[in-house]
Design an enzyme around this catalytic site. Structure first.
Site, PDB file in Angstrom:
ATOM      1  N   ARG A   1      13.637 -24.895  33.003  1.00 12.77           N
ATOM      2  CA  ARG A   1      13.929 -23.479  32.725  1.00 12.77           C
ATOM      3  C   ARG A   1      12.850 -22.616  33.350  1.00 12.77           C
ATOM      4  O   ARG A   1      13.106 -21.557  33.890  1.00 12.77           O
ATOM      5  CB  ARG A   1      14.042 -23.214  31.214  1.00 12.77           C
ATOM      6  CG  ARG A   1      14.127 -21.721  30.910  1.00 12.77           C
ATOM      7  CD  ARG A   1      14.610 -21.365  29.511  1.00 12.77           C
ATOM      8  NE  ARG A   1      14.244 -22.272  28.466  1.00 12.77           N
ATOM      9  CZ  ARG A   1      13.024 -22.383  27.928  1.00 12.77           C
ATOM     10  NH1 ARG A   1      12.031 -21.604  28.330  1.00 12.77           N
ATOM     11  NH2 ARG A   1      12.793 -23.249  26.983  1.00 12.77           N
TER      12      ARG A   1
ATOM     13  N   ASP B   1      20.022  -2.456  44.793  1.00 13.00           N
ATOM     14  CA  ASP B   1      20.977  -3.556  44.839  1.00 13.00           C
ATOM     15  C   ASP B   1      21.372  -3.718  46.312  1.00 13.00           C
ATOM     16  O   ASP B   1      22.084  -2.879  46.866  1.00 13.00           O
ATOM     17  CB  ASP B   1      22.189  -3.221  43.956  1.00 13.00           C
ATOM     18  CG  ASP B   1      23.229  -4.339  43.922  1.00 13.00           C
ATOM     19  OD1 ASP B   1      23.259  -5.140  44.880  1.00 13.00           O
ATOM     20  OD2 ASP B   1      24.022  -4.394  42.968  1.00 13.00           O
TER      21      ASP B   1
HETATM   22  C1  LIG Z   1      27.053  -4.784  44.278  1.00 17.64           C
HETATM   23  C2  LIG Z   1      27.097  -5.818  43.195  1.00 17.64           C
HETATM   24  N1  LIG Z   1      26.038  -5.972  42.400  1.00 17.64           N
HETATM   25  C3  LIG Z   1      26.020  -6.880  41.395  1.00 17.64           C
HETATM   26  C4  LIG Z   1      27.110  -7.681  41.140  1.00 17.64           C
HETATM   27  C5  LIG Z   1      27.060  -8.670  40.006  1.00 17.64           C
HETATM   28  O1  LIG Z   1      26.834  -9.960  40.495  1.00 17.64           O
HETATM   29  P1  LIG Z   1      27.401 -11.313  39.830  1.00 17.64           P
HETATM   30  O2  LIG Z   1      28.888 -11.238  39.885  1.00 17.64           O
HETATM   31  O3  LIG Z   1      26.800 -12.384  40.699  1.00 17.64           O
HETATM   32  O4  LIG Z   1      26.901 -11.358  38.443  1.00 17.64           O
HETATM   33  C6  LIG Z   1      28.236  -7.566  41.957  1.00 17.64           C
HETATM   34  C7  LIG Z   1      29.419  -8.413  41.702  1.00 17.64           C
HETATM   35  O5  LIG Z   1      30.483  -8.168  42.229  1.00 17.64           O
HETATM   36  C8  LIG Z   1      28.232  -6.607  43.007  1.00 17.64           C
HETATM   37  O6  LIG Z   1      29.290  -6.433  43.811  1.00 17.64           O
END
Ligand SMILES: Cc1ncc(COP(=O)(O)O)c(C=O)c1O
Length: 383
Positions: free
Chosen positions: A49, A178
């Protein structure tokens, strides 16, 4: 390693031959525990972990690709999903803290903030981060985090990362980007001043639609320590096989992204000249409001394309039911092309909110198949 270029780093960072066997590929360390020579005397691993060698290799690879400054002691935390990464960042906040997020964020990010973090006294404002007015009015003295997604999902809006960083630092807020849609091949937010980069590695990083994962990357040792502590304390870790799949996928990231971009650009040209199409969202279009910023902060414009067909929701539903190569499915970033209607699929959780997306929007994740086949498929489905 730092003098190597992107494609070389992808194949070599964290991936030295295995010291005990010479294996050229990082092994899948399928072990939960590690034998110690004496209590507390070990080779750097105690329990999976906390850490696992396959995960370490993946973290080193992603950190290097995001341009982590080794001198700054930054690094990467790989997680069990993209949302697990988002949640870990959320755990750093306390009641009364405030988050600013885009009014076109991935629906799951919005759901986590609005329906989970908010229960713990964390406040939030969703606003248009593409305009400095929208952003400035959302900032408060309590703002601790600004969540940037660029290009956004699904409207592909482009946010000026350096401008947001400048304004956020004036109030002492950390900026997270992101980077799922762009990937470090097209955009490196840390080099533009962002404090953290977050990924759903389920998408382009993994690249083959066969694994769910996430990652957070930072140049800030204090943030990295907090994230590692929180991950160990709360447990959202990726398994070694998942790490191996992601590590393997990332080796070809540069090659795949070039083809995703090339195919997406050709599809945009096709859609732009087709009178069955109403509107197109793609930052590579000169007419796109985010084009100038995208040209400055991205290498190319990515593999995601959104459009509305003439004929509204019925036309959208009919198109997505008719494609053969574009699979009707959620997710994105794999080698195979996908098509979906965000309003009733990936973005259902923002229905009825300010983040609601046009009902007839069709989102394409353009894969790396032969472009002529992809265009024929769309042409037929447009009816
Ligand atoms: C831009 C974006 N950020 C975060 C996520 C979340 O990721 P996960 O589905 O791997 O949890 C997604 C999922 O579609 C996404 O498109």
């Amino acid at each position: 390693m730092t003098e190597d270029r992107f494609e070389t780093i992808a194949i070599h960072a964290g991936q030295d031959p295995d010291p005990t066997t010479g294996a050229a590929v990082v092994p899948i360390y399928a072990t939960s525990t590690y034998v110690q020579e004496a209590p507390g005397v070990h080779k750097g691993y105690e329990y999976s972990r906390t850490d696992n060698p396959t995960r370490t290799a993946l973290q080193t690879q992603i950190a290097a690709l995001e341009g982590v400054d080794e001198a700054a002691d930054g690094g990467c935390v790989a997680t069990s999903s993209g949302l697990a990464a988002t949640a870990l960042i959320g755990y750093m906040l306390k009641p009364g803290d405030h988050i600013v997020l885009p009014d076109d964020a991935y629906g799951g990010t919005f759901r986590l903030v609005a329906q989970v973090l908010s229960r713990h006294g964390i406040e939030w404002t969703a606003t248009d981060l593409t305009t400095s007015e929208g952003f400035a009015s959302a900032l408060r003295p309590e703002t601790k985090l600004v969540w940037v997604e660029t290009p956004t999902n699904p409207l592909l809006r482009v946010v000026d990362i350096a401008a947001i960083v400048a304004a956020a630092s004036a109030v002492g807020a950390k900026v997270v980007v992101d980077n799922t849609f762009a990937t470090p091949y097209l955009q490196q937010p840390l080099t533009l001043g962002a404090d953290m980069v977050m990924h759903s590695s389920t998408k382009y990083l993994g690249g083959h639609s066969d694994v769910v994962g996430g990652a957070i990357v930072t140049n800030d040792q204090d943030l990295l320590d907090q994230l590692r502590f929180l991950q160990n304390a709360t447990g959202p870790v990726p398994g070694p096989f998942d790490c191996y799949l992601t590590l393997r996928g990332i080796k070809t990231l540069g090659v795949r992204m070039d083809r995703h971009c090339l195919n997406a650009e050709a599809i945009v040209s096709f859609l732009a000249s087709d009178d069955r199409v109403d509107e197109i969202w793609y930052p590579g279009l000169e007419s796109d409001p985010g084009h100038a910023v995208a040209r400055d902060q991205m290498k190319r414009f990515g593999g995601m394309v959104s459009f509305t067909p003439k004929g509204g929701v019925d036309a959208a539903d009919s198109i997505v039911a008719k494609t053969r190569l574009f699979f009707l499915a959620e997710s994105l970033g794999g080698v195979e092309s996908l098509i979906e209607v965000p309003a009733t699929m990936t973005h259902l959780s923002v229905h009825g909110t300010d983040l609601e997306v046009p009902a007839s929007l069709v989102r394409l994740s353009v894969g790396i198949e032969h472009i002529d086949d992809l265009i024929s498929d769309l042409d037929r489905a447009l009816g």
